[in-house]
Write a protein that holds these residues in place. Structure first.
Motif, PDB file in Angstrom:
ATOM      1  N   GLN A 199      97.109 -24.262 148.583  1.00 32.54           N
ATOM      2  CA  GLN A 199      98.158 -23.335 148.974  1.00 32.54           C
ATOM      3  C   GLN A 199      99.167 -23.958 149.945  1.00 32.54           C
ATOM      4  O   GLN A 199     100.382 -23.849 149.762  1.00 32.54           O
ATOM      5  CB  GLN A 199      97.535 -22.101 149.609  1.00 32.54           C
ATOM      6  CG  GLN A 199      98.535 -21.149 150.240  1.00 32.54           C
ATOM      7  CD  GLN A 199      97.854 -20.098 151.092  1.00 32.54           C
ATOM      8  OE1 GLN A 199      96.654 -19.898 151.000  1.00 32.54           O
ATOM      9  NE2 GLN A 199      98.609 -19.423 151.947  1.00 32.54           N
ATOM     10  N   SER A 200      98.676 -24.624 150.977  1.00 30.21           N
ATOM     11  CA  SER A 200      99.579 -25.155 151.999  1.00 30.21           C
ATOM     12  C   SER A 200     100.523 -26.212 151.443  1.00 30.21           C
ATOM     13  O   SER A 200     101.685 -26.303 151.865  1.00 30.21           O
ATOM     14  CB  SER A 200      98.767 -25.752 153.162  1.00 30.21           C
ATOM     15  OG  SER A 200      97.891 -26.768 152.676  1.00 30.21           O
ATOM     16  N   GLU A 201     100.056 -27.004 150.461  1.00 28.28           N
ATOM     17  CA  GLU A 201     100.899 -28.054 149.893  1.00 28.28           C
ATOM     18  C   GLU A 201     101.919 -27.482 148.902  1.00 28.28           C
ATOM     19  O   GLU A 201     103.121 -27.773 148.992  1.00 28.28           O
ATOM     20  CB  GLU A 201     100.038 -29.113 149.186  1.00 28.28           C
ATOM     21  CG  GLU A 201      99.209 -29.975 150.117  1.00 28.28           C
ATOM     22  CD  GLU A 201      97.890 -29.329 150.493  1.00 28.28           C
ATOM     23  OE1 GLU A 201      97.646 -28.189 150.028  1.00 28.28           O
ATOM     24  OE2 GLU A 201      97.115 -29.938 151.256  1.00 28.28           O
ATOM     25  N   PRO A 205     108.290 -25.416 151.492  1.00 24.56           N
ATOM     26  CA  PRO A 205     109.655 -25.047 151.088  1.00 24.56           C
ATOM     27  C   PRO A 205     110.278 -25.966 150.050  1.00 24.56           C
ATOM     28  O   PRO A 205     111.041 -25.519 149.198  1.00 24.56           O
ATOM     29  CB  PRO A 205     110.428 -25.107 152.414  1.00 24.56           C
ATOM     30  CG  PRO A 205     109.404 -24.850 153.458  1.00 24.56           C
ATOM     31  CD  PRO A 205     108.145 -25.476 152.954  1.00 24.56           C
ATOM     32  N   GLY A 206     109.973 -27.259 150.073  1.00 23.95           N
ATOM     33  CA  GLY A 206     110.629 -28.183 149.152  1.00 23.95           C
ATOM     34  C   GLY A 206     109.986 -28.284 147.784  1.00 23.95           C
ATOM     35  O   GLY A 206     110.512 -28.979 146.899  1.00 23.95           O
ATOM     36  N   ASP A 214     112.604 -19.433 143.067  1.00 25.05           N
ATOM     37  CA  ASP A 214     112.074 -19.570 144.427  1.00 25.05           C
ATOM     38  C   ASP A 214     111.505 -18.262 144.958  1.00 25.05           C
ATOM     39  O   ASP A 214     110.464 -18.243 145.623  1.00 25.05           O
ATOM     40  CB  ASP A 214     113.174 -20.082 145.369  1.00 25.05           C
ATOM     41  CG  ASP A 214     113.489 -21.556 145.136  1.00 25.05           C
ATOM     42  OD1 ASP A 214     112.645 -22.250 144.535  1.00 25.05           O
ATOM     43  OD2 ASP A 214     114.579 -22.004 145.545  1.00 25.05           O
ATOM     44  N   TYR A 215     112.194 -17.125 144.653  1.00 27.86           N
ATOM     45  CA  TYR A 215     111.706 -15.848 145.184  1.00 27.86           C
ATOM     46  C   TYR A 215     110.384 -15.448 144.536  1.00 27.86           C
ATOM     47  O   TYR A 215     109.528 -14.796 145.161  1.00 27.86           O
ATOM     48  CB  TYR A 215     112.759 -14.748 145.009  1.00 27.86           C
ATOM     49  CG  TYR A 215     112.800 -14.086 143.663  1.00 27.86           C
ATOM     50  CD1 TYR A 215     112.056 -12.935 143.414  1.00 27.86           C
ATOM     51  CD2 TYR A 215     113.564 -14.608 142.619  1.00 27.86           C
ATOM     52  CE1 TYR A 215     112.077 -12.317 142.176  1.00 27.86           C
ATOM     53  CE2 TYR A 215     113.598 -13.996 141.394  1.00 27.86           C
ATOM     54  CZ  TYR A 215     112.857 -12.854 141.170  1.00 27.86           C
ATOM     55  OH  TYR A 215     112.884 -12.253 139.939  1.00 27.86           O
ATOM     56  N   GLN A 216     110.169 -15.850 143.258  1.00 29.56           N
ATOM     57  CA  GLN A 216     108.907 -15.554 142.589  1.00 29.56           C
ATOM     58  C   GLN A 216     107.774 -16.395 143.172  1.00 29.56           C
ATOM     59  O   GLN A 216     106.654 -15.906 143.372  1.00 29.56           O
ATOM     60  CB  GLN A 216     109.054 -15.797 141.087  1.00 29.56           C
ATOM     61  CG  GLN A 216     110.009 -14.812 140.415  1.00 29.56           C
ATOM     62  CD  GLN A 216     110.359 -15.192 138.992  1.00 29.56           C
ATOM     63  OE1 GLN A 216     110.312 -16.357 138.613  1.00 29.56           O
ATOM     64  NE2 GLN A 216     110.736 -14.199 138.192  1.00 29.56           N
ATOM     65  N   LYS A 217     108.071 -17.660 143.436  1.00 30.79           N
ATOM     66  CA  LYS A 217     107.095 -18.523 144.114  1.00 30.79           C
ATOM     67  C   LYS A 217     106.752 -17.943 145.490  1.00 30.79           C
ATOM     68  O   LYS A 217     105.586 -17.908 145.898  1.00 30.79           O
ATOM     69  CB  LYS A 217     107.675 -19.927 144.253  1.00 30.79           C
ATOM     70  CG  LYS A 217     106.913 -20.821 145.237  1.00 30.79           C
ATOM     71  CD  LYS A 217     107.765 -21.990 145.676  1.00 30.79           C
ATOM     72  CE  LYS A 217     107.165 -22.640 146.910  1.00 30.79           C
ATOM     73  NZ  LYS A 217     108.003 -23.727 147.449  1.00 30.79           N
ATOM     74  N   HIS A 218     107.784 -17.476 146.194  1.00 30.33           N
ATOM     75  CA  HIS A 218     107.580 -16.930 147.532  1.00 30.33           C
ATOM     76  C   HIS A 218     106.688 -15.693 147.499  1.00 30.33           C
ATOM     77  O   HIS A 218     105.879 -15.471 148.410  1.00 30.33           O
ATOM     78  CB  HIS A 218     108.937 -16.597 148.155  1.00 30.33           C
ATOM     79  CG  HIS A 218     108.902 -16.431 149.641  1.00 30.33           C
ATOM     80  ND1 HIS A 218     108.163 -17.254 150.466  1.00 30.33           N
ATOM     81  CD2 HIS A 218     109.505 -15.533 150.468  1.00 30.33           C
ATOM     82  CE1 HIS A 218     108.308 -16.874 151.714  1.00 30.33           C
ATOM     83  NE2 HIS A 218     109.126 -15.820 151.750  1.00 30.33           N
ATOM     84  N   ARG A 219     106.817 -14.885 146.435  1.00 24.65           N
ATOM     85  CA  ARG A 219     105.974 -13.690 146.311  1.00 24.65           C
ATOM     86  C   ARG A 219     104.502 -14.076 146.187  1.00 24.65           C
ATOM     87  O   ARG A 219     103.627 -13.448 146.794  1.00 24.65           O
ATOM     88  CB  ARG A 219     106.400 -12.872 145.099  1.00 24.65           C
ATOM     89  CG  ARG A 219     107.650 -12.042 145.322  1.00 24.65           C
ATOM     90  CD  ARG A 219     107.989 -11.236 144.090  1.00 24.65           C
ATOM     91  NE  ARG A 219     109.156 -10.403 144.300  1.00 24.65           N
ATOM     92  CZ  ARG A 219     109.677  -9.618 143.369  1.00 24.65           C
ATOM     93  NH1 ARG A 219     109.138  -9.566 142.166  1.00 24.65           N
ATOM     94  NH2 ARG A 219     110.737  -8.875 143.632  1.00 24.65           N
ATOM     95  N   VAL A 220     104.211 -15.085 145.377  1.00 25.93           N
ATOM     96  CA  VAL A 220     102.825 -15.530 145.199  1.00 25.93           C
ATOM     97  C   VAL A 220     102.293 -16.107 146.510  1.00 25.93           C
ATOM     98  O   VAL A 220     101.157 -15.826 146.914  1.00 25.93           O
ATOM     99  CB  VAL A 220     102.728 -16.574 144.067  1.00 25.93           C
ATOM    100  CG1 VAL A 220     101.293 -17.097 143.947  1.00 25.93           C
ATOM    101  CG2 VAL A 220     103.179 -15.975 142.746  1.00 25.93           C
ATOM    102  N   CYS A 221     103.107 -16.903 147.186  1.00 29.15           N
ATOM    103  CA  CYS A 221     102.661 -17.537 148.423  1.00 29.15           C
ATOM    104  C   CYS A 221     102.421 -16.511 149.527  1.00 29.15           C
ATOM    105  O   CYS A 221     101.465 -16.636 150.304  1.00 29.15           O
ATOM    106  CB  CYS A 221     103.676 -18.582 148.865  1.00 29.15           C
ATOM    107  SG  CYS A 221     103.756 -20.038 147.769  1.00 29.15           S
ATOM    108  N   THR A 222     103.266 -15.499 149.608  1.00 29.26           N
ATOM    109  CA  THR A 222     103.062 -14.462 150.620  1.00 29.26           C
ATOM    110  C   THR A 222     101.887 -13.558 150.259  1.00 29.26           C
ATOM    111  O   THR A 222     101.295 -12.933 151.138  1.00 29.26           O
ATOM    112  CB  THR A 222     104.325 -13.601 150.819  1.00 29.26           C
ATOM    113  OG1 THR A 222     104.793 -13.129 149.550  1.00 29.26           O
ATOM    114  CG2 THR A 222     105.416 -14.410 151.483  1.00 29.26           C
TER     115      THR A 222
END
Length: 378
Positions: A199-201, A205-206, A214-222
């Motif tokens: 998860q951390s890797e 952000p990059g 990016d917003y879909q990735k951000h949803r999974v990460c959050t």
């Protein structure tokens, strides 16, 4: 000739399945109670949406299965053409291009595919009944991925998941081999484990995720760590889980939920209405809703199992499991175990489009049930 209102009502409600209708009405009455707390200013508009959706359900119940069969290909082609038109000429709002202006108003063609997709695939497999080969399942997969790809590109991940699920259920019920299902399932589970493990890797952000914005990735990460963005994408998940947990066994009481009424809970009348129900009516209220959904799905599967031909059997099974997908994804989203993808709680969330689509599906189930009771004559 003297007007007979009783006879007229009997003819109107003749094709209505009493079990489906009773379960649906009980769910809608409960939804009215929750809506009066979550968003009383929208109660009148919600009532109008319910009445319109129920009328459409009754109209669909009167349709002959042969008519549904004949509409499958035209509806699919129309839906794909409209999705292409959206990609080329669609209206953009909040970063998404999902609507098409037709002069008298805007339409969202992706909603049509929730019904057109299972209709098309059921029609396709009916025409190949008795001679199915691997290439037929591959062709069905292509028919499915064309609209799913167009919808995901808008982007509208929630609707893409629902359309994809409806198509996959038809393909599965048509006899897809477990030799193909098991490797895909194993690959999906491996991907989930990899995301959690690294998860951390991968959430840095990059790092770009193939096929996702990016917003879909951000949803999974959050989802994995809501505290990483507590005032942004993680806010919905954090507040909904607080509301669900604070309800306890019996809840705080109707209109006594603090998360909803102190405006901590976002989208409390649409995607997160389950959090309102859970906070005010507790675990007991959620269990009652789950039982109602279970009864609705069981009745739909019973209609599918007793359908007289492959087309109606596949269509009924896919519509029923689509109802399950709606409920499963929304509950997982509100409970913090699935990403926030904008899938409403079936028959409870405010919103005319989803309610209309769901009631249309129930009306088709009623039509198929009537077809069976008449010995294949509808």
């Amino acid at each position: 000739m003297q007007f007979d209102p009783i006879g007229w009502l009997r003819r109107i409600f003749a094709p209505v399945d009493p079990w489906l209708f009773g379960i649906l009405m009980t769910t809608l009455v409960g939804a009215f109670v929750v809506m009066m707390s979550a968003s009383p200013e929208r109660f009148q508009a919600h009532s109008v949406n319910v009445i319109a959706a129920m009328l459409l359900m009754i109209i669909a119940a009167h349709m002959r299965v042969q008519r549904l069969y004949s509409l499958a290909l035209p509806l699919y082609v129309l839906g794909v053409l409209l999705l292409i038109a959206v990609a080329l000429f669609g209206d953009t709002s909040k970063g998404a291009t999902r609507w098409l202006n037709i002069g008298i108003g805007r339409i969202q063609p992706s909603e049509l595919m929730k019904i057109a997709m299972p209709l098309m695939l059921a029609w396709y497999f009916q025409r190949r009944e008795g001679s199915l080969k691997v290439r037929d399942f591959l062709a069905a997969g292509m028919l499915l991925m064309v609209p799913v790809g167009l919808i995901a590109k808008q982007p509208d991940l929630g609707t893409a998941i629902l359309v994809f699920g409806a198509g996959v259920f038809v393909i599965f019920f048509a006899g897809l081999s477990w030799k193909l299902i098991v490797p895909v399932t194993a690959l999906g589970l491996a991907a989930v484990v990899a995301i959690i493990s690294y998860q951390s890797e991968i959430c840095s952000p990059g790092v770009k995720w193939p096929g996702l914005r990016d917003y879909q990735k951000h949803r999974v990460c959050t989802l994995l760590d809501p505290s990483s963005d507590p005032l942004g994408k993680g806010f919905h998940t954090i507040q909904s889980t607080i509301a669900v947990g604070s309800g306890g066994i019996l809840g705080k009481g109707w209109r006594a939920g603090t998360q909803a009424h102190l405006d901590f809970l976002p989208e409390r009348h649409t995607d997160f209405v389950l959090a309102v129900l859970s906070e005010e009516f507790g675990l007991v209220g959620v269990i009652v809703l789950v039982i109602l959904y279970g009864m609705l799905i069981a009745r739909g599967l019973a209609i599918a199992a007793n359908a007289p031909n492959l087309f109606s059997r596949l269509l009924a099974g896919a519509i029923t499991m689509t109802l399950f997908t709606y409920a499963f994804v929304n509950m997982g989203m509100v409970g913090g175990v699935l990403p926030v993808v904008g899938v409403p709680l079936p028959f409870v969330s405010y919103g005319g489009t989803a309610l209309t689509t769901l009631c249309l599906g129930v009306g088709i189930l009623m039509s198929i049930g009537r077809y069976r009771l008449r010995g294949g004559k509808n």
